[in-house]
Scaffold this active site. Structure first.
Site, PDB file in Angstrom:
ATOM      1  N   LYS A 123       0.817  -1.215   0.000  1.00 48.36           N
ATOM      2  CA  LYS A 123       0.000   0.000   0.000  1.00 48.36           C
ATOM      3  C   LYS A 123       0.849   1.263   0.000  1.00 48.36           C
ATOM      4  CE  LYS A 123      -4.522  -1.211   1.719  1.00 48.36           C
ATOM      5  NZ  LYS A 123      -5.590  -0.809   2.649  1.00 48.36           N
ATOM      6  N   LYS A 206      -5.029 -10.711  -6.712  1.00 50.22           N
ATOM      7  CA  LYS A 206      -6.168 -10.849  -5.804  1.00 50.22           C
ATOM      8  C   LYS A 206      -7.336  -9.974  -6.274  1.00 50.22           C
ATOM      9  CE  LYS A 206      -5.891  -8.630  -1.924  1.00 50.22           C
ATOM     10  NZ  LYS A 206      -5.498  -8.077  -0.638  1.00 50.22           N
ATOM     11  N   LYS A 209     -10.768  -4.159  -4.162  1.00 50.44           N
ATOM     12  CA  LYS A 209     -11.544  -2.951  -4.473  1.00 50.44           C
ATOM     13  C   LYS A 209     -10.672  -1.874  -5.091  1.00 50.44           C
ATOM     14  CE  LYS A 209     -11.761  -2.658   0.431  1.00 50.44           C
ATOM     15  NZ  LYS A 209     -12.712  -2.975   1.452  1.00 50.44           N
TER      16      LYS A 209
HETATM   17  P1  TYM Z   1     -10.470  -5.736   4.111  1.00 54.03           P
HETATM   18  O1  TYM Z   1     -11.487  -4.695   4.363  1.00 54.03           O
HETATM   19  O2  TYM Z   1      -9.400  -5.474   3.117  1.00 54.03           O
HETATM   20  O3  TYM Z   1     -11.143  -7.089   3.717  1.00 54.03           O
HETATM   21  C1  TYM Z   1     -12.169  -7.621   4.519  1.00 54.03           C
HETATM   22  C2  TYM Z   1     -12.104  -9.136   4.516  1.00 54.03           C
HETATM   23  O4  TYM Z   1     -12.224  -9.638   3.186  1.00 54.03           O
HETATM   24  C3  TYM Z   1     -11.156 -10.543   2.924  1.00 54.03           C
HETATM   25  N1  TYM Z   1     -10.786 -10.432   1.508  1.00 54.03           N
HETATM   26  C4  TYM Z   1     -10.698 -11.474   0.688  1.00 54.03           C
HETATM   27  N2  TYM Z   1     -10.904 -12.786   0.883  1.00 54.03           N
HETATM   28  C5  TYM Z   1     -10.750 -13.622  -0.186  1.00 54.03           C
HETATM   29  N3  TYM Z   1     -10.391 -13.165  -1.409  1.00 54.03           N
HETATM   30  C6  TYM Z   1     -10.156 -11.858  -1.646  1.00 54.03           C
HETATM   31  N4  TYM Z   1      -9.813 -11.424  -2.861  1.00 54.03           N
HETATM   32  C7  TYM Z   1     -10.309 -10.942  -0.561  1.00 54.03           C
HETATM   33  N5  TYM Z   1     -10.176  -9.592  -0.443  1.00 54.03           N
HETATM   34  C8  TYM Z   1     -10.473  -9.303   0.829  1.00 54.03           C
HETATM   35  C9  TYM Z   1     -10.030 -10.087   3.839  1.00 54.03           C
HETATM   36  O5  TYM Z   1      -9.106 -11.133   4.069  1.00 54.03           O
HETATM   37  C10 TYM Z   1     -10.788  -9.686   5.076  1.00 54.03           C
HETATM   38  O6  TYM Z   1     -11.041 -10.818   5.889  1.00 54.03           O
HETATM   39  N6  TYM Z   1      -7.329  -5.489   7.921  1.00 54.03           N
HETATM   40  C11 TYM Z   1      -8.618  -5.984   7.542  1.00 54.03           C
HETATM   41  C12 TYM Z   1      -9.769  -5.400   8.346  1.00 54.03           C
HETATM   42  C13 TYM Z   1      -9.605  -5.534   9.828  1.00 54.03           C
HETATM   43  C14 TYM Z   1      -9.740  -6.735  10.560  1.00 54.03           C
HETATM   44  C15 TYM Z   1      -9.545  -6.352  11.930  1.00 54.03           C
HETATM   45  C16 TYM Z   1      -9.985  -8.055  10.210  1.00 54.03           C
HETATM   46  C17 TYM Z   1      -9.344  -4.539  10.710  1.00 54.03           C
HETATM   47  N7  TYM Z   1      -9.320  -5.022  11.973  1.00 54.03           N
HETATM   48  C18 TYM Z   1      -9.591  -7.299  12.933  1.00 54.03           C
HETATM   49  C19 TYM Z   1     -10.034  -9.002  11.247  1.00 54.03           C
HETATM   50  C20 TYM Z   1      -9.842  -8.619  12.587  1.00 54.03           C
HETATM   51  C21 TYM Z   1      -8.834  -5.624   6.088  1.00 54.03           C
HETATM   52  O7  TYM Z   1      -8.200  -4.783   5.555  1.00 54.03           O
HETATM   53  O8  TYM Z   1      -9.820  -6.209   5.509  1.00 54.03           O
END
Ligand code: TYM
Length: 344
Positions: A123, A206, A209
């Protein structure tokens, strides 16, 4: 109790996870996370699911867009099957204890740990000096999200594995430095056929968004025609589908579509291939479109309906935050006592 949360830890099983309200919710988020959240919802275990708005602002967010995306994400949670009476649904900024514990963790985590995070490297890119300090500290806030509830299990997609390992490292170092057994060593729950959904245009990337090409992903707000069109145009290879998973090893695009099918159908890749092995993509793609529309269209319709009642969404978030704070406040107090803060 859900099999994924069998544990020998002395901490009561409790599930926490979060999704950033930045941009659209897509199929990767749904299959890798949200659908799993719903699967883990249960009557005999607390589940907390959070819209992590403070994580979202580690990169610039237009305030109006952030407000809308937070409410839309809440609508997505409910439309996908989370019940606000069973799960605690809230946005992170309404529970100040997350930020308070994150500060303590900023003082526990080491610069070197953060520098190794692949998400930080991806990022921040080449211009790390210009990235926000919040983006660098992002994983410490994530550890705080989880540990402020003494959560034991965290369902996520594959890309969050490294952050969850860091969460364990922070808990271990805190417990060790202060000579306590205060924080649990959290288990990541990375399960199902689609823990890493790939771009529809490039099987080595991957689904995300932030991909400039909208055709690379299926958004949870896409209508039936758009879903069908994106699947029709999805990159594939010229061969027929194999009848065993081994045959997908060197075929990332084919593997991705089969994984998506299996996850949507709640089955395994082997079971799908037993059925469709030998078929051409010209036959398989319409099957996948039909399944995707059948599973996703009711969610997007319900999301749109829920978005009409913004006050109700705000009420759900406020009530979730109150319930979350009841768990978080005593854990923060205890943490402050351990650290030596007067008045805790
Ligand atoms: P974020 O918002 O990027 O994504 C949310 C969740 O979606 C999953 N994900 C995917 N799974 C499979 N294939 C994909 N292409 C894909 N893209 C996204 C992510 O693995 C995630 O589970 N850091 C985290 C948010 C967060 C969080 C937390 C998660 C903040 N605090 C505490 C768990 C516990 C994130 O950026 O997710």
């Amino acid at each position: 109790m859900n099999e994924a949360v069998q544990t020998s830890s002395p901490f009561t099983p409790r599930v926490f996870s979060g999704i950033q309200p930045s941009g659209n919710l897509h199929l990767g988020n749904y299959l890798g996370a949200l659908k799993r959240f719903v699967d883990m919802q249960s009557d005999d275990m607390q589940t907390l699911y959070c819209m992590v708005d403070m994580h979202a602002i580690t990169v610039w967010q237009n305030p109006e867009d952030l407000r809308r995306a937070t409410r839309e994400l809440c609508a997505g949670f409910i439309a996908a099957g989370l019940d606000p009476n069973k799960s605690i649904l809230f946005n992170q900024s309404q529970v100040a204890e997350h930020a308070q514990l994150a500060w303590v963790f900023n003082c526990v985590a080491r610069m070197g740990w953060m520098q190794r995070m692949t998400q930080w490297k991806d990022k921040a890119g080449k211009n790390q000096q210009n990235a926000s300090l919040g983006l660098f500290a992002y994983p410490a806030l994530m550890a705080a999200d989880i540990l402020i509830y003494h959560a034991t299990h965290v369902p996520v997609g594959e890309d969050q594995k490294q952050h969850l390992e860091l969460t364990r490292d922070i808990a271990i170092k805190f417990n060790h430095d202060y000579g306590v057994d205060h924080f649990p060593i959290t288990e990541p729950v990375i399960e199902g056929a689609a823990t890493r959904v790939m771009s529809l245009r490039d099987g080595s990337k991957k689904m995300s968004k932030s991909d400039p090409s909208d055709a690379s992903r299926i958004n949870m707000t896409d209508d039936a025609d758009t879903i069908a069109k994106k699947i029709r145009k999805a990159k594939t290879d010229p061969d027929a589908l194999p009848s065993e998973a081994k045959g997908l090893e060197e075929r990332p695009e084919a593997r991705n579509l089969v994984n998506i099918y299996a996850a949507l159908a709640d089955t395994t890749v082997d079971a799908v291939l037993a059925d469709v092995g030998g078929k051409q993509f010209s036959e398989f793609k319409p099957m996948l479109s039909e399944l995707a529309v059948e599973k996703l269209a009711p969610i997007s319709t319900e999301m749109a309906r829920l978005m009409q009642g913004q006050d109700e969404i705000d009420r759900i978030l406020a009530s979730g935050a109150t319930r979350a704070r009841e768990i978080a406040a005593p854990i923060l107090k205890k943490t402050y006592e351990i650290v030596g803060m007067v008045g805790a």
